[in-house]
Design a protein around this motif. Structure first.
Motif, PDB file in Angstrom:
ATOM      1  N   GLU A  67       0.816  -1.211   0.000  1.00  0.00           N
ATOM      2  CA  GLU A  67       0.000   0.000   0.000  1.00  0.00           C
ATOM      3  C   GLU A  67       0.857   1.271   0.000  1.00  0.00           C
ATOM      4  O   GLU A  67       0.457   2.291  -0.555  1.00  0.00           O
ATOM      5  N   LEU A  68       2.033   1.198   0.608  1.00  0.00           N
ATOM      6  CA  LEU A  68       2.908   2.371   0.663  1.00  0.00           C
ATOM      7  C   LEU A  68       3.378   2.790  -0.726  1.00  0.00           C
ATOM      8  O   LEU A  68       3.656   3.953  -0.981  1.00  0.00           O
ATOM      9  N   PHE A  69       3.482   1.810  -1.634  1.00  0.00           N
ATOM     10  CA  PHE A  69       3.972   2.087  -2.982  1.00  0.00           C
ATOM     11  C   PHE A  69       2.898   2.717  -3.860  1.00  0.00           C
ATOM     12  O   PHE A  69       3.135   3.024  -5.020  1.00  0.00           O
ATOM     13  N   GLU A  70       1.700   2.881  -3.307  1.00  0.00           N
ATOM     14  CA  GLU A  70       0.617   3.524  -4.045  1.00  0.00           C
ATOM     15  C   GLU A  70       0.481   5.006  -3.672  1.00  0.00           C
ATOM     16  O   GLU A  70      -0.223   5.754  -4.339  1.00  0.00           O
ATOM     17  N   ALA A  71       1.152   5.423  -2.593  1.00  0.00           N
ATOM     18  CA  ALA A  71       1.090   6.824  -2.164  1.00  0.00           C
ATOM     19  C   ALA A  71       1.877   7.696  -3.143  1.00  0.00           C
ATOM     20  O   ALA A  71       2.935   7.285  -3.635  1.00  0.00           O
ATOM     21  N   LEU A  77       9.775   7.304  -4.328  1.00  0.00           N
ATOM     22  CA  LEU A  77      10.871   7.427  -3.367  1.00  0.00           C
ATOM     23  C   LEU A  77      11.334   6.070  -2.825  1.00  0.00           C
ATOM     24  O   LEU A  77      12.544   5.810  -2.739  1.00  0.00           O
ATOM     25  N   LEU A  78      10.385   5.203  -2.455  1.00  0.00           N
ATOM     26  CA  LEU A  78      10.748   3.933  -1.812  1.00  0.00           C
ATOM     27  C   LEU A  78      11.672   3.056  -2.659  1.00  0.00           C
ATOM     28  O   LEU A  78      12.672   2.544  -2.149  1.00  0.00           O
ATOM     29  N   PRO A  79      11.389   2.847  -3.961  1.00  0.00           N
ATOM     30  CA  PRO A  79      12.327   2.044  -4.762  1.00  0.00           C
ATOM     31  C   PRO A  79      13.732   2.651  -4.814  1.00  0.00           C
ATOM     32  O   PRO A  79      14.728   1.923  -4.823  1.00  0.00           O
ATOM     33  N   PHE A  84      11.302  -2.758  -1.375  1.00  0.00           N
ATOM     34  CA  PHE A  84      10.509  -3.501  -2.354  1.00  0.00           C
ATOM     35  C   PHE A  84       9.199  -3.928  -1.705  1.00  0.00           C
ATOM     36  O   PHE A  84       9.140  -4.155  -0.495  1.00  0.00           O
ATOM     37  N   PRO A  85       8.117  -4.022  -2.503  1.00  0.00           N
ATOM     38  CA  PRO A  85       6.784  -4.231  -1.919  1.00  0.00           C
ATOM     39  C   PRO A  85       6.476  -5.684  -1.574  1.00  0.00           C
ATOM     40  O   PRO A  85       6.987  -6.614  -2.204  1.00  0.00           O
ATOM     41  N   ILE A  86       5.632  -5.850  -0.559  1.00  0.00           N
ATOM     42  CA  ILE A  86       5.075  -7.158  -0.234  1.00  0.00           C
ATOM     43  C   ILE A  86       3.597  -6.978   0.067  1.00  0.00           C
ATOM     44  O   ILE A  86       3.193  -6.016   0.734  1.00  0.00           O
TER      45      ILE A  86
END
Length: 196
Positions: A67-71, A77-79, A84-86
């Motif tokens: 969900e954080l990768f959808e913000a 920024l995260l990548p 990496f997403p789970i």
């Protein structure tokens, strides 16, 4: 080699943590300098990920909830920070493959085996995924314990324990669940030894 962005992020996190808490770091000598390493920590606060990685020379690659990768800001920024997403609550094979690949390439991966923050501060059950990483890679498995309340200006201790011996479990072809139990026992031992 840490990226400039990651190093800048570490500096910001260290500054923030030192400004608002009395942070004490123990056992940095237990972090392998080059080989693949799996950092396994208890999870009591949203500030745990920055704390675990901010004071180390090596970059820590985190699994973060999808969900954080959808913000809007975080998805780009995260990548760049190496996360990496789970997908939580499912068997996310892509996340498992990504984590295993990083460990086999000699990277350091940070995980919170409980999968969510503890509501009462007590260590919960570890998810099988952490056991999968420990068994399927030759990475050093480093237990970490965070002790403190994160109240402003209170003391917060972070302890990196000696790597756990996972070789017997690997040789015996133990299940991921059994390996996860061994890792959680290692974290609990650190918590018990370092209680204030």
């Amino acid at each position: 080699m840490n990226s400039r962005l990651y190093s800048a992020g570490q500096f910001v996190c260290r500054t923030f943590l030192r400004l608002f808490f009395r942070v004490h770091i123990h056992g940095r000598e237990n972090i392998p300098e080059k080989e693949g390493a799996l950092l396994c920590s208890n999870h009591i606060n949203n500030l745990d990920p920055p704390l675990v990685g901010a004071f180390l020379k090596r970059q820590t690659r985190y699994m973060a909830k999808a969900e954080l990768f959808e913000a809007p800001i975080l998805k780009s920024l995260l990548p760049k920070l190496g996360a990496f997403p789970i997908k939580r609550g499912t068997s996310d094979r892509q996340a498992m493959r990504s984590g295993l690949k990083l460990l086999r390439e000699g990277e350091m991966v940070g995980v919170f085996p409980e999968g969510t923050r503890s509501r009462d501060g007590k260590l919960g059950k570890g998810l099988a995924g952490v056991g999968f990483f420990a068994l399927r890679s030759e990475a050093a498995v480093v237990p970490c314990a965070i002790i403190g309340s994160y109240r402003p200006f209170s003391r917060v201790d972070l302890i990196y324990g000696p790597p756990l011996d996972m070789q017997k479990l690997r040789e015996e072809k133990a299940s991921p669940e059994e390996a996860a139990e061994a890792i959680m026992a290692g974290i609990q031992e650190l918590l018990d030894k370092n209680k204030k």
